[in-house]
Scaffold this motif. Structure first.
Motif, PDB file in Angstrom:
ATOM      1  N   LYS A  41       0.824  -1.207   0.000  1.00 56.01           N
ATOM      2  CA  LYS A  41       0.000   0.000   0.000  1.00 56.01           C
ATOM      3  C   LYS A  41       0.858   1.256   0.000  1.00 56.01           C
ATOM      4  O   LYS A  41       0.569   2.218  -0.728  1.00 56.01           O
ATOM      5  CB  LYS A  41      -0.929  -0.007   1.217  1.00 56.01           C
ATOM      6  N   SER A  42       1.914   1.267   0.808  1.00 53.20           N
ATOM      7  CA  SER A  42       2.738   2.472   0.923  1.00 53.20           C
ATOM      8  C   SER A  42       3.547   2.734  -0.344  1.00 53.20           C
ATOM      9  O   SER A  42       4.001   3.860  -0.573  1.00 53.20           O
ATOM     10  CB  SER A  42       3.681   2.368   2.131  1.00 53.20           C
ATOM     11  N   ASN A  43       3.722   1.709  -1.178  1.00 53.70           N
ATOM     12  CA  ASN A  43       4.507   1.872  -2.412  1.00 53.70           C
ATOM     13  C   ASN A  43       3.666   1.753  -3.677  1.00 53.70           C
ATOM     14  O   ASN A  43       4.218   1.679  -4.775  1.00 53.70           O
ATOM     15  CB  ASN A  43       5.635   0.828  -2.449  1.00 53.70           C
ATOM     16  N   LYS A  44       2.337   1.764  -3.532  1.00 54.53           N
ATOM     17  CA  LYS A  44       1.482   1.513  -4.695  1.00 54.53           C
ATOM     18  C   LYS A  44       1.667   2.546  -5.796  1.00 54.53           C
ATOM     19  O   LYS A  44       1.531   2.229  -6.989  1.00 54.53           O
ATOM     20  CB  LYS A  44       0.020   1.431  -4.272  1.00 54.53           C
ATOM     21  N   VAL A  45       1.978   3.783  -5.427  1.00 54.79           N
ATOM     22  CA  VAL A  45       2.152   4.816  -6.447  1.00 54.79           C
ATOM     23  C   VAL A  45       3.334   4.485  -7.347  1.00 54.79           C
ATOM     24  O   VAL A  45       3.284   4.702  -8.565  1.00 54.79           O
ATOM     25  CB  VAL A  45       2.323   6.205  -5.798  1.00 54.79           C
ATOM     26  N   TRP A  46       4.396   3.900  -6.775  1.00 55.89           N
ATOM     27  CA  TRP A  46       5.587   3.584  -7.570  1.00 55.89           C
ATOM     28  C   TRP A  46       5.350   2.354  -8.434  1.00 55.89           C
ATOM     29  O   TRP A  46       5.874   2.267  -9.556  1.00 55.89           O
ATOM     30  CB  TRP A  46       6.796   3.409  -6.658  1.00 55.89           C
ATOM     31  N   PHE A  47       4.542   1.417  -7.940  1.00 57.02           N
ATOM     32  CA  PHE A  47       4.184   0.269  -8.769  1.00 57.02           C
ATOM     33  C   PHE A  47       3.324   0.721  -9.956  1.00 57.02           C
ATOM     34  O   PHE A  47       3.500   0.243 -11.075  1.00 57.02           O
ATOM     35  CB  PHE A  47       3.443  -0.780  -7.943  1.00 57.02           C
ATOM     36  N   ALA A  48       2.410   1.639  -9.696  1.00 59.92           N
ATOM     37  CA  ALA A  48       1.556   2.145 -10.775  1.00 59.92           C
ATOM     38  C   ALA A  48       2.381   2.889 -11.820  1.00 59.92           C
ATOM     39  O   ALA A  48       2.169   2.725 -13.032  1.00 59.92           O
ATOM     40  CB  ALA A  48       0.475   3.060 -10.200  1.00 59.92           C
ATOM     41  N   LYS A  49       3.331   3.692 -11.354  1.00 60.85           N
ATOM     42  CA  LYS A  49       4.183   4.433 -12.286  1.00 60.85           C
ATOM     43  C   LYS A  49       5.062   3.484 -13.093  1.00 60.85           C
ATOM     44  O   LYS A  49       5.273   3.680 -14.298  1.00 60.85           O
ATOM     45  CB  LYS A  49       5.050   5.433 -11.516  1.00 60.85           C
ATOM     46  N   ALA A  50       5.594   2.449 -12.425  1.00 63.15           N
ATOM     47  CA  ALA A  50       6.432   1.471 -13.129  1.00 63.15           C
ATOM     48  C   ALA A  50       5.624   0.746 -14.202  1.00 63.15           C
ATOM     49  O   ALA A  50       6.112   0.507 -15.316  1.00 63.15           O
ATOM     50  CB  ALA A  50       7.014   0.469 -12.135  1.00 63.15           C
ATOM     51  N   LYS A  51       4.375   0.418 -13.871  1.00 66.26           N
ATOM     52  CA  LYS A  51       3.499  -0.254 -14.835  1.00 66.26           C
ATOM     53  C   LYS A  51       3.241   0.637 -16.037  1.00 66.26           C
ATOM     54  O   LYS A  51       3.267   0.177 -17.196  1.00 66.26           O
ATOM     55  CB  LYS A  51       2.183  -0.637 -14.156  1.00 66.26           C
ATOM     56  N   ASP A  52       3.010   1.922 -15.792  1.00 66.33           N
ATOM     57  CA  ASP A  52       2.788   2.869 -16.884  1.00 66.33           C
ATOM     58  C   ASP A  52       4.022   2.970 -17.787  1.00 66.33           C
ATOM     59  O   ASP A  52       3.900   3.053 -19.020  1.00 66.33           O
ATOM     60  CB  ASP A  52       2.436   4.247 -16.335  1.00 66.33           C
ATOM     61  N   GLU A  53       5.195   2.978 -17.166  1.00 69.06           N
ATOM     62  CA  GLU A  53       6.422   3.082 -17.951  1.00 69.06           C
ATOM     63  C   GLU A  53       6.646   1.840 -18.796  1.00 69.06           C
ATOM     64  O   GLU A  53       7.133   1.925 -19.931  1.00 69.06           O
ATOM     65  CB  GLU A  53       7.625   3.330 -17.039  1.00 69.06           C
ATOM     66  N   LEU A  54       6.307   0.661 -18.264  1.00 68.97           N
ATOM     67  CA  LEU A  54       6.432  -0.562 -19.047  1.00 68.97           C
ATOM     68  C   LEU A  54       5.510  -0.517 -20.268  1.00 68.97           C
ATOM     69  O   LEU A  54       5.887  -0.950 -21.365  1.00 68.97           O
ATOM     70  CB  LEU A  54       6.121  -1.788 -18.191  1.00 68.97           C
ATOM     71  N   LYS A  55       4.315   0.013 -20.095  1.00 63.59           N
ATOM     72  CA  LYS A  55       3.392   0.150 -21.222  1.00 63.59           C
ATOM     73  C   LYS A  55       3.973   1.099 -22.274  1.00 63.59           C
ATOM     74  O   LYS A  55       3.889   0.845 -23.481  1.00 63.59           O
ATOM     75  CB  LYS A  55       2.038   0.673 -20.738  1.00 63.59           C
ATOM     76  N   ARG A  56       4.548   2.199 -21.789  1.00 70.42           N
ATOM     77  CA  ARG A  56       5.124   3.175 -22.718  1.00 70.42           C
ATOM     78  C   ARG A  56       6.308   2.568 -23.469  1.00 70.42           C
ATOM     79  O   ARG A  56       6.428   2.728 -24.698  1.00 70.42           O
ATOM     80  CB  ARG A  56       5.575   4.421 -21.960  1.00 70.42           C
ATOM     81  N   LEU A  57       7.166   1.856 -22.750  1.00 72.27           N
ATOM     82  CA  LEU A  57       8.323   1.232 -23.390  1.00 72.27           C
ATOM     83  C   LEU A  57       7.895   0.154 -24.384  1.00 72.27           C
ATOM     84  O   LEU A  57       8.514  -0.011 -25.443  1.00 72.27           O
ATOM     85  CB  LEU A  57       9.259   0.650 -22.328  1.00 72.27           C
ATOM     86  N   ALA A  58       6.845  -0.587 -24.023  1.00 71.80           N
ATOM     87  CA  ALA A  58       6.337  -1.627 -24.925  1.00 71.80           C
ATOM     88  C   ALA A  58       5.810  -0.998 -26.218  1.00 71.80           C
ATOM     89  O   ALA A  58       6.030  -1.520 -27.317  1.00 71.80           O
ATOM     90  CB  ALA A  58       5.244  -2.430 -24.242  1.00 71.80           C
ATOM     91  N   ALA A  59       5.132   0.139 -26.084  1.00 72.10           N
ATOM     92  CA  ALA A  59       4.597   0.832 -27.267  1.00 72.10           C
ATOM     93  C   ALA A  59       5.746   1.332 -28.139  1.00 72.10           C
ATOM     94  O   ALA A  59       5.676   1.271 -29.377  1.00 72.10           O
ATOM     95  CB  ALA A  59       3.720   1.989 -26.833  1.00 72.10           C
ATOM     96  N   GLU A  60       6.824   1.818 -27.510  1.00 64.30           N
ATOM     97  CA  GLU A  60       7.970   2.286 -28.275  1.00 64.30           C
ATOM     98  C   GLU A  60       8.626   1.150 -29.041  1.00 64.30           C
ATOM     99  O   GLU A  60       9.076   1.316 -30.164  1.00 64.30           O
ATOM    100  CB  GLU A  60       8.998   2.955 -27.348  1.00 64.30           C
ATOM    101  N   ARG A  61       8.683  -0.033 -28.400  1.00 65.33           N
ATOM    102  CA  ARG A  61       9.287  -1.187 -29.071  1.00 65.33           C
ATOM    103  C   ARG A  61       8.513  -1.566 -30.332  1.00 65.33           C
ATOM    104  O   ARG A  61       9.096  -1.977 -31.338  1.00 65.33           O
ATOM    105  CB  ARG A  61       9.327  -2.388 -28.120  1.00 65.33           C
ATOM    106  N   LYS A  62       7.195  -1.433 -30.271  1.00 64.68           N
ATOM    107  CA  LYS A  62       6.364  -1.801 -31.425  1.00 64.68           C
ATOM    108  C   LYS A  62       6.548  -0.855 -32.596  1.00 64.68           C
ATOM    109  O   LYS A  62       6.360  -1.228 -33.744  1.00 64.68           O
ATOM    110  CB  LYS A  62       4.905  -1.831 -31.009  1.00 64.68           C
ATOM    111  N   THR A  63       6.907   0.392 -32.279  1.00 62.71           N
ATOM    112  CA  THR A  63       7.040   1.391 -33.337  1.00 62.71           C
ATOM    113  C   THR A  63       8.438   1.411 -33.939  1.00 62.71           C
ATOM    114  O   THR A  63       8.666   2.102 -34.945  1.00 62.71           O
ATOM    115  CB  THR A  63       6.702   2.797 -32.799  1.00 62.71           C
TER     116      THR A  63
END
Length: 254
Positions: free
Chosen positions: A231-253
């Motif tokens: 719970k105390s680190n959920k914001v960083w897990f959410a941000k990490a998840k968002d960054e993985l999505k962004r990096l995955a999208a970059e890989r596809k392009t």
């Protein structure tokens, strides 16, 4: 060691305590810091480790200032009146903290600087808050000398001020030094904010595969944490998840 504690089963208890602490420290990547303390100071070293690395980390929860959330203006007015009637170091710092929290950064900096006099000239809290305030203003060259003064303090190693010091080094064109500081804040099952920031540093440096690995490791460790830690680190897990999505999208392009 066994003689000191009267022999018998105490020796085995000490060995078990040592093993628990070493395994826990190894999982978090902090064994170099703690190994000599655990072995050099039998029992007490283990108890200190258990308190500072296991218990404190598990019970630490974010503090919510209800007054500041409901009516920040009223809180600031109250603190200003208190300082007007009683000009003390504690009142100046309390008001400066409130200014910083409310985004009144220039006022906060002025009060913090005026508070660093006499017996309080080296006050750790004020200097750490000044690092945050200067960083928010984009005054990165002001951050670095203050951070260097605090650098050897044990509490600096895992502080917000240390993260901002590393980012200030990057923003003043010192990427190697910045990376060295980010690496010092790495550790498994902990240090999620600095690890996220390190991943972002790597991403900005076009080292996307390394950034991907850091964000992936963070998310993979969630299941091994206590509910409080998650719970105390959920914001960083959410941000990490968002960054993985962004990096995955970059890989596809590519």
């Amino acid at each position: 060691m066994g003689m000191f504690f009267g022999g018998g089963n105490y020796y085995y208890i000490i060995l078990i305590l040592d093993a628990i602490c070493i395994i826990h420290s190894s999982r978090r990547g902090t064994q170099q810091k703690w190994m000599w303390i655990i072995f050099a100071i039998p029992v007490f070293g283990c108890l200190y480790y258990i308190y500072s690395e296991m218990l404190v980390n598990r019970i630490r929860t974010p503090k919510i200032n209800v007054e500041a959330v409901i009516n920040p203006g009223a809180k600031i007015k109250r603190l200003e009146n208190e300082l007007r009637f009683t000009d003390t170091f504690a009142n100046r710092v309390a008001l400066a903290d409130a200014y910083l929290e409310a985004g009144l950064t220039d006022k906060a900096i002025e009060l913090y600087k005026n508070s660093l006099t006499g017996a309080f000239a080296e006050n750790e809290h004020v200097q750490a808050q000044l690092i945050i305030a200067y960083f928010e203003k984009g005054m990165y060259n002001e951050v670095i000398p203050i951070a260097k003064r605090l650098y050897k303090l044990p509490q600096f190693a895992r502080s917000k001020a240390h993260i901002l010091y590393a980012k200030a080094l990057e923003l003043t064109y010192q990427p190697e030094q910045a990376e060295n500081e980010f690496k010092l804040m790495k550790g498994r099952y902990s240090y999620f904010e600095p690890r996220y920031e390190y991943g972002m540093f790597l991403s900005r440096a076009d080292r996307r595969d390394e950034a991907w690995q850091i964000f992936t490791d963070m998310l993979n460790e969630q299941s091994q944490l206590s509910p409080v830690e998650r719970k105390s680190n959920k914001v960083w897990f959410a941000k990490a998840k968002d960054e993985l999505k962004r990096l995955a999208a970059e890989r596809k392009t590519v």
